[in-house]
Design a protein around this motif. Structure first.
Motif, PDB file in Angstrom:
ATOM      1  N   LEU A  16       0.648  -1.229  -0.165  1.00 10.06           N
ATOM      2  CA  LEU A  16      -0.013   0.133  -0.045  1.00 10.06           C
ATOM      3  C   LEU A  16       0.805   1.316  -0.061  1.00 10.06           C
ATOM      4  CD1 LEU A  16      -2.781   1.480   0.107  1.00 10.06           C
ATOM      5  CD2 LEU A  16      -2.471   1.191   2.535  1.00 10.06           C
ATOM      6  N   ALA A  17       1.897   1.308   0.779  1.00  5.41           N
ATOM      7  CA  ALA A  17       2.793   2.392   0.873  1.00  5.41           C
ATOM      8  C   ALA A  17       3.613   2.649  -0.439  1.00  5.41           C
ATOM      9  CB  ALA A  17       3.803   2.312   2.146  1.00  5.41           C
ATOM     10  N   VAL A  18       4.027   1.546  -0.971  1.00  2.00           N
ATOM     11  CA  VAL A  18       4.843   1.714  -2.292  1.00  2.00           C
ATOM     12  C   VAL A  18       3.735   2.187  -3.235  1.00  2.00           C
ATOM     13  CG1 VAL A  18       5.907   0.433  -4.217  1.00  2.00           C
ATOM     14  CG2 VAL A  18       6.452   0.105  -1.633  1.00  2.00           C
ATOM     15  N   PHE A  19       2.416   1.706  -3.443  1.00  2.00           N
ATOM     16  CA  PHE A  19       1.398   2.205  -4.321  1.00  2.00           C
ATOM     17  C   PHE A  19       1.325   3.752  -4.259  1.00  2.00           C
ATOM     18  CE2 PHE A  19      -2.922   3.158  -5.471  1.00  2.00           C
ATOM     19  CZ  PHE A  19      -2.869   3.094  -6.570  1.00  2.00           C
ATOM     20  N   ILE A  20       0.949   3.956  -2.912  1.00  2.00           N
ATOM     21  CA  ILE A  20       0.715   5.457  -2.600  1.00  2.00           C
ATOM     22  C   ILE A  20       1.985   6.343  -3.151  1.00  2.00           C
ATOM     23  CG2 ILE A  20       0.500   7.387  -0.882  1.00  2.00           C
ATOM     24  CD1 ILE A  20      -1.089   5.011   0.444  1.00  2.00           C
ATOM     25  N   HIS A  21       3.103   5.887  -2.720  1.00  2.00           N
ATOM     26  CA  HIS A  21       4.443   6.580  -3.233  1.00  2.00           C
ATOM     27  C   HIS A  21       4.824   7.084  -4.434  1.00  2.00           C
ATOM     28  CE1 HIS A  21       8.285   8.396  -2.264  1.00  2.00           C
ATOM     29  NE2 HIS A  21       8.744   7.664  -3.071  1.00  2.00           N
ATOM     30  N   GLN A  22       4.374   5.635  -5.390  1.00  3.44           N
ATOM     31  CA  GLN A  22       4.857   5.752  -6.756  1.00  3.44           C
ATOM     32  C   GLN A  22       3.857   6.048  -7.698  1.00  3.44           C
ATOM     33  OE1 GLN A  22       6.412   1.754  -7.434  1.00  3.44           O
ATOM     34  NE2 GLN A  22       8.218   2.291  -6.437  1.00  3.44           N
ATOM     35  N   THR A  23       2.517   6.260  -7.075  1.00  2.00           N
ATOM     36  CA  THR A  23       1.405   6.867  -7.936  1.00  2.00           C
ATOM     37  C   THR A  23       0.896   7.915  -7.671  1.00  2.00           C
ATOM     38  OG1 THR A  23       0.817   4.303  -7.815  1.00  2.00           O
ATOM     39  CG2 THR A  23      -0.868   5.718  -8.649  1.00  2.00           C
TER      40      THR A  23
END
Length: 165
Positions: free
Chosen positions: A14-21
C-alpha cells in the motif's frame, strides 16, 4: 529499531502504491488538506464562541451540538488520510522535526480538549447563554484555535519538507 519499523511500513504494498502513483498520493493529499481545513473551520466556530467573539447570541451547548459532529467526522478523515501519507514515506516523516512539532501540538490540542470536557464544561449551565464565557472557557478556546492553526502551518511545512520523489 523504530527506523527499521518505519522502513518496513514504507515498503508495504500500500505504501509503495501511494508513493509511486502520483494520482493516488495527490488525491489523498487533497482529501487530507480539505479535511484539515474543515476541522479548523468548524472548530474555529466553537472556539470563537468560547472566546466571546462570534455567535454570542447562541447557547454554547447548542452551537457545539450542531458543529462538533462535522468536526469529528473531518478529524477522522484527516487522521486516516494523514496516516496514508505518513505510510508512503514513513522513514522520512519520522525523522522530520516539523512532523514531530505538528504531532506535539496535536497532542497539546487533545489535552486541552480533555481538560475542557472533563473540567471546564461541567459548569456550562452557568455560562451557556452568556455572550462572554468565563476565563477558563476563553483560555480553552484560545489554546484550541492557536493549536489548530499551528497544526496546519507545521503540517504544510512538513509537506514541503518531505516531498514525494
Amino acid at each position: 529499531m523504530l527506523t527499521a519499523l518505519m522502513e518496513w511500513l514504507q515498503a508495504t504494498s500500500l505504501a509503495v502504491f501511494i508513493h509511486q502513483t502520483k494520482w493516488a498520493f495527490t488525491t489523498i493529499e487533497v482529501i487530507h488538506v480539505i479535511a484539515i481545513l474543515t476541522v479548523i473551520g468548524s472548530i474555529a466556530i466553537v472556539d470563537l464562541r468560547l472566546l466571546g467573539i462570534a455567535s454570542t447570541r447562541r447557547p454554547f451547548t447548542q452551537l457545539a451540538k450542531d458543529v462538533l459532529p462535522l468536526t469529528w467526522t473531518a478529524f477522522v478523515l484527516a487522521a486516516a488520510t494523514g496516516s496514508l501519507l505518513f505510510l508512503s514515506q514513513a522513514a522520512a516523516y519520522f525523522t522530520t522535526t516539523t512532523f514531530w512539532v505538528k504531532m506535539s501540538i496535536m497532542a497539546l490540542a487533545g489535552i486541552n480538549m480533555l481538560v475542557f470536557e472533563l473540567i471546564t464544561v461541567r459548569g456550562v449551565q452557568d455560562w451557556d447563554l452568556k455572550p462572554t464565557p468565563p476565563a477558563q472557557a476563553r483560555l480553552a478556546g484560545g489554546i484550541s484555535i492557536t493549536c489548530w492553526l499551528l497544526i496546519f502551518v507545521f503540517g504544510r511545512w512538513t509537506g514541503f519538507t518531505v516531498l514525494p520523489q
